[in-house]
Design an enzyme around this catalytic site. Structure first.
Site, PDB file in Angstrom:
ATOM      1  N   LYS A 134       0.827  -1.232   0.000  1.00  0.00           N
ATOM      2  CA  LYS A 134       0.000   0.000   0.000  1.00  0.00           C
ATOM      3  C   LYS A 134       0.839   1.251   0.000  1.00  0.00           C
ATOM      4  CE  LYS A 134       0.426  -1.602   4.349  1.00  0.00           C
ATOM      5  NZ  LYS A 134       0.088  -2.659   5.257  1.00  0.00           N
TER       6      LYS A 134
ATOM      7  N   ASP B 198      -0.265   4.459   7.714  1.00  0.00           N
ATOM      8  CA  ASP B 198      -0.691   3.216   7.066  1.00  0.00           C
ATOM      9  C   ASP B 198      -2.166   3.339   6.633  1.00  0.00           C
ATOM     10  OD1 ASP B 198      -0.250   0.153   6.626  1.00  0.00           O
ATOM     11  OD2 ASP B 198      -2.092   0.298   7.808  1.00  0.00           O
TER      12      ASP B 198
ATOM     13  N   LYS C 259      -3.914   3.485   2.723  1.00  0.00           N
ATOM     14  CA  LYS C 259      -5.071   2.680   2.292  1.00  0.00           C
ATOM     15  C   LYS C 259      -6.204   3.587   1.807  1.00  0.00           C
ATOM     16  CE  LYS C 259      -3.676  -0.971   5.457  1.00  0.00           C
ATOM     17  NZ  LYS C 259      -3.719  -1.467   6.821  1.00  0.00           N
TER      18      LYS C 259
ATOM     19  N   GLY D 212      -2.281  -9.975   9.302  1.00  0.00           N
ATOM     20  CA  GLY D 212      -1.935 -11.343   9.709  1.00  0.00           C
ATOM     21  C   GLY D 212      -1.647 -12.209   8.501  1.00  0.00           C
TER      22      GLY D 212
HETATM   23  N1  HSE Z   1       0.077  -2.798   9.925  1.00  0.00           N
HETATM   24  C1  HSE Z   1      -1.139  -3.057   9.242  1.00  0.00           C
HETATM   25  C2  HSE Z   1      -2.257  -3.089  10.271  1.00  0.00           C
HETATM   26  C3  HSE Z   1      -1.024  -4.373   8.521  1.00  0.00           C
HETATM   27  O1  HSE Z   1      -1.992  -3.057  11.464  1.00  0.00           O
HETATM   28  O2  HSE Z   1      -3.414  -3.122   9.881  1.00  0.00           O
HETATM   29  C4  HSE Z   1      -2.006  -4.558   7.436  1.00  0.00           C
HETATM   30  O3  HSE Z   1      -1.963  -3.582   6.460  1.00  0.00           O
END
Ligand code: HSE
Length: 438
Positions: free
Chosen positions: A105, A201, A205, A302
């Site tokens: 991503k 993060d 997304k 996961g």
């Molecule tokens: N680090 C991300 C989370 C992993 O905690 O959702 C999945 O993208």
């Protein structure tokens, strides 16, 4: 039966999950798609660590170049992550005519337009379901299933680590540090967990989903991002008293001439279905003009849930190869010449409800001074709560507001901060009161 050859780059957590599915479920997948998905080569700089899977001798090699240049390989699965090595390998693989599956991503959100343009020019498929929401078929929903809808909004929990931390603090009274350490032990967190807790993060997304939903290019830089590291157990407790919980939300809305695209800790009422999504689960509510409100939820991180989404993408591309229909679905869901950029509303112009927690001296006229300044900035108070006297003589005063404009909120909070009766930094949390129960 035909055989489609797969090359896997990166043999970490998710890469190992992909290999397990391709090897252990090989026959079952072949019965579904009419071809064997043959994992031909895996490249990783670490060829010695033990993984929970038996590989044929010689399958795991240290040289990614040998995989992307292997003429027998049809699909490259990039599970390396990061924006430098991974990007060059993907571009080189596209140059070699390989189809690409990635969960990257960060790369798609920041550099994605270039990679997408390269795939389009070469006529290869680029699939990235696992980049958002782990196993949830959110990309497929937006690219394919909801093609008849104008998407009005998407509001979701897209980071398992943050959701796990906020759930732990809320349910067990764990500290932020303890909860983060547990999330890391469980393998949800990024290699650099600040990407999780500071909201980047989630922003990566949201940048991808916004493009898919609203037919724009990928635009990360205009997304407003605030993480969860300053959320305290005290605010979670106050929120609960008002009938709310706190979630790190990704919010994308089509406002007509502009988009809202923002990531921040958000108070949502317990009547909002997202309030029930706890631990590392992800969920997103998509609102479209035909479907109304639709919710997806599932494991957002996961090994096996994320690998499941990767294998779904491999199978889609394999079907396209078998039927000679690669490029059938545009990478961002819209025809390239119909993609139009839309401005993102600056956060100053946001109009929403707010939660404020002031730290103030417990003495006469404090409330009237604070509420007077809020009134001067057209901010109307919906409810006020003052909790008992603290030993230092300073008390938390908690307020919820009616709709207010963010720029006025900043101005008011600056003035309030300068009052001599205010003893600490004011906490601001935005509230999302959209009712999904109609
Ligand atoms: N680090 C991300 C989370 C992993 O905690 O959702 C999945 O993208």
């Amino acid at each position: 039966m035909k055989q489609i050859n797969i090359g896997l780059l990166g043999f970490g957590t998710v890469g190992t999950g992909v290999a397990k599915i391709l090897i252990e479920n090989r026959d079952m997948i072949a019965s579904r798609i009419g071809a064997f998905l043959n994992l031909k080569r895996i490249a990783d700089i670490d060829v010695t660590s033990r993984r929970d899977i038996e590989l044929e001798k010689g399958m795991l090699i240290p040289d990614a170049g040998a995989v992307i240049h292997d003429p027998e390989i049809d699909i490259i699965v990039e599970m390396i992550g990061g924006r430098t090595v991974a990007k060059q390998l993907i571009l080189d693989a596209i140059g070699n005519g390989k189809h690409i599956v990635t969960a990257n991503k960060a790369l798609l959100a920041d550099g994605g337009n270039e990679v997408i343009a390269a795939a389009r020019a070469k006529g290869v498929d680029l699939a990235y379901e696992a980049s958002v929401g782990g196993c949830m078929p959110i990309i497929k929903s937006l690219r394919e299933s909801l093609v008849g809808n104008r998407i009005e909004s998407m509001v979701g929990i897209l980071n398992g680590t943050c959701n796990y931390i906020l759930s732990k603090i809320s349910q067990d009274g764990s500290s932020f540090r303890e909860a983060l350490a547990e999330a890391q032990e469980n393998g949800f967190a990024e290699a650099d967990p600040t990407l999780d807790v500071e909201g980047m993060d989630t922003a990566h997304k949201l940048a991808i989903l916004t493009a898919l939903a609203f037919g724009t290019g990928i635009n990360l830089k205009d997304i407003f991002v605030e993480g969860i590291s300053s959320i305290s157990p005290q605010d979670i407790d106050f929120a609960r008293e008002f009938g709310y919980c706190i979630k790190l939300l990704a919010i994308g809305k089509d406002m007509g001439d502009a988009l809202e695209a923002r990531v921040h800790p958000t108070m949502i009422p317990f009547s909002n279905p997202l309030s029930n999504i706890s631990g590392s689960l992800n969920a997103v509510i998509i609102s479209g003009d035909c479907v109304g409100d639709m919710m997806l939820y599932g494991r957002g991180a996961g090994m096996m849930p994320t690998a499941s989404a990767v294998v779904g993408d491999i199978a889609d591309i394999a079907r396209n190869i078998i039927t000679g229909s690669c490029g059938r679905i545009p990478v961002l869901g819209f025809q390239a010449d119909r993609i139009k950029d839309k401005p993102v509303l600056p956060i100053d112009e946001l109009v929403t409800h707010y939660y404020f927690r002031f730290a103030a001296k417990d003495q006469p006229k404090v409330l009237s001074k604070i509420s007077g300044i809020l009134g001067d900035h057209h901010i109307s108070i919906k409810s006020v709560h003052q909790k008992g006297r603290e030993t230092s003589g300073s008390v938390p005063i908690v307020m919820l507001t009616h709709l207010a404009r963010e720029i006025e909120v900043y101005k008011a909070l600056n003035e309030i901060q300068a009052l001599d009766v205010v003893t600490g930094k004011t906490v601001l949390i935005r509230i999302e009161d959209q009712n999904y129960n109609d």
